[in-house]
Design a protein around this motif. Structure first.
Motif, short mmCIF file in Angstrom:
data_model
loop_
_atom_site.label_atom_id
_atom_site.label_comp_id
_atom_site.label_asym_id
_atom_site.label_seq_id
_atom_site.Cartn_x
_atom_site.Cartn_y
_atom_site.Cartn_z
N MET A 171 29.96 33.26 49.38
CA MET A 171 28.60 33.01 49.77
C MET A 171 27.63 33.36 48.64
SD MET A 171 26.55 34.46 53.03
CE MET A 171 25.51 35.76 52.45
N TRP A 172 27.84 34.50 47.99
CA TRP A 172 26.95 34.90 46.91
C TRP A 172 27.05 33.95 45.73
CZ3 TRP A 172 23.04 37.76 47.85
CH2 TRP A 172 23.10 38.71 48.85
N LYS A 173 28.26 33.45 45.48
CA LYS A 173 28.44 32.52 44.37
C LYS A 173 27.61 31.27 44.58
CE LYS A 173 31.91 29.92 41.87
NZ LYS A 173 33.32 29.61 41.69
N ALA A 174 27.63 30.72 45.78
CA ALA A 174 26.85 29.52 46.08
C ALA A 174 25.36 29.78 45.99
CB ALA A 174 27.22 29.00 47.46
N PHE A 175 24.92 30.95 46.45
CA PHE A 175 23.50 31.28 46.40
C PHE A 175 23.01 31.36 44.96
CE2 PHE A 175 20.26 34.60 45.92
CZ PHE A 175 19.23 34.01 46.64
N PHE A 176 23.72 32.08 44.10
CA PHE A 176 23.29 32.22 42.72
C PHE A 176 23.42 30.92 41.94
CE2 PHE A 176 23.91 36.82 43.52
CZ PHE A 176 22.65 37.24 43.14
N LEU A 177 24.43 30.13 42.26
CA LEU A 177 24.58 28.84 41.60
C LEU A 177 23.41 27.92 41.97
CD1 LEU A 177 26.39 27.14 39.78
CD2 LEU A 177 27.56 26.34 41.83
N ALA A 178 23.03 27.90 43.24
CA ALA A 178 21.89 27.08 43.67
C ALA A 178 20.59 27.56 43.04
CB ALA A 178 21.78 27.10 45.19
N ALA A 179 20.40 28.87 42.95
CA ALA A 179 19.19 29.41 42.32
C ALA A 179 19.14 29.04 40.84
CB ALA A 179 19.13 30.92 42.50
N GLY A 180 20.26 29.13 40.14
CA GLY A 180 20.30 28.78 38.73
C GLY A 180 20.05 27.30 38.48
N ILE A 181 20.64 26.45 39.30
CA ILE A 181 20.43 25.01 39.15
C ILE A 181 18.97 24.66 39.45
CG2 ILE A 181 21.02 22.77 40.14
CD1 ILE A 181 23.89 23.78 40.38
N THR A 182 18.39 25.31 40.44
CA THR A 182 16.98 25.06 40.76
C THR A 182 16.08 25.46 39.60
OG1 THR A 182 17.43 25.44 43.10
CG2 THR A 182 15.13 25.58 42.39
N LEU A 183 16.35 26.60 38.99
CA LEU A 183 15.55 27.03 37.83
C LEU A 183 15.67 26.03 36.68
CD1 LEU A 183 16.20 30.87 37.72
CD2 LEU A 183 14.03 29.73 38.13
N MET A 184 16.88 25.54 36.45
CA MET A 184 17.06 24.58 35.35
C MET A 184 16.35 23.26 35.65
SD MET A 184 20.84 25.19 33.75
CE MET A 184 21.78 24.86 35.21
N ILE A 185 16.38 22.80 36.89
CA ILE A 185 15.70 21.55 37.24
C ILE A 185 14.18 21.69 37.09
CG2 ILE A 185 15.15 20.01 39.17
CD1 ILE A 185 18.07 20.34 40.07
N VAL A 186 13.64 22.81 37.53
CA VAL A 186 12.19 23.04 37.39
C VAL A 186 11.82 23.12 35.91
CG1 VAL A 186 10.33 24.70 37.83
CG2 VAL A 186 11.92 24.09 39.65
N GLY A 187 12.68 23.73 35.09
CA GLY A 187 12.41 23.80 33.66
C GLY A 187 12.41 22.43 33.00
N VAL A 188 13.35 21.58 33.38
CA VAL A 188 13.40 20.22 32.82
C VAL A 188 12.17 19.42 33.28
CG1 VAL A 188 14.68 18.05 32.88
CG2 VAL A 188 15.89 20.18 32.54
N GLU A 189 11.75 19.63 34.52
CA GLU A 189 10.55 18.95 34.99
C GLU A 189 9.32 19.41 34.22
OE1 GLU A 189 10.35 19.65 39.17
OE2 GLU A 189 11.78 18.06 39.64
N CYS A 190 9.25 20.68 33.89
CA CYS A 190 8.10 21.19 33.12
C CYS A 190 8.10 20.62 31.70
CB CYS A 190 8.12 22.71 33.07
SG CYS A 190 7.63 23.49 34.60
N LEU A 191 9.26 20.26 31.18
CA LEU A 191 9.30 19.64 29.86
C LEU A 191 8.64 18.27 29.87
CD1 LEU A 191 12.85 20.32 28.37
CD2 LEU A 191 10.67 20.95 27.39
#
Length: 84
Positions: free
Chosen positions: A1-21
């Motif tokens: 469960m923790w693995k999925a939570f942190f993976l989703a949080a990391g992917i969300t951060l990367m997507i928001v970063g690419v959008e800010c670019l």
């Protein structure tokens, strides 16, 4: 469960970063009570206040890098939990 939570949080951060670019600035329009549209293609005019968001130059890269670190961290969670 923790693995999925942190993976989703990391992917969300990367997507928001690419959008800010790709975005120079964005405007958030708040509507109090918008008037009804006469047809489905009509957009109601802005009624409420507007907030403008302009990302700093360092924000996209820090979001992408922190998202990558969180994703890498999520891949190591099962090994550390099993090792205890």
């Amino acid at each position: 469960m923790w693995k999925a939570f942190f993976l989703a949080a990391g992917i969300t951060l990367m997507i928001v970063g690419v959008e800010c670019l790709g975005v120079e600035s964005c405007t958030l329009r708040l509507h109090d009570n918008p008037p009804p549209a006469t047809s489905p293609w009509d957009t109601p005019p802005s009624v409420g206040p507007q907030k403008k968001f302009t990302p700093k130059n360092w924000a996209p890269w820090s979001l992408i890098s922190s998202g990558a670190v969180v994703c890498l961290y999520s891949f190591t969670i099962p090994r550390r939990v099993k090792g205890e």
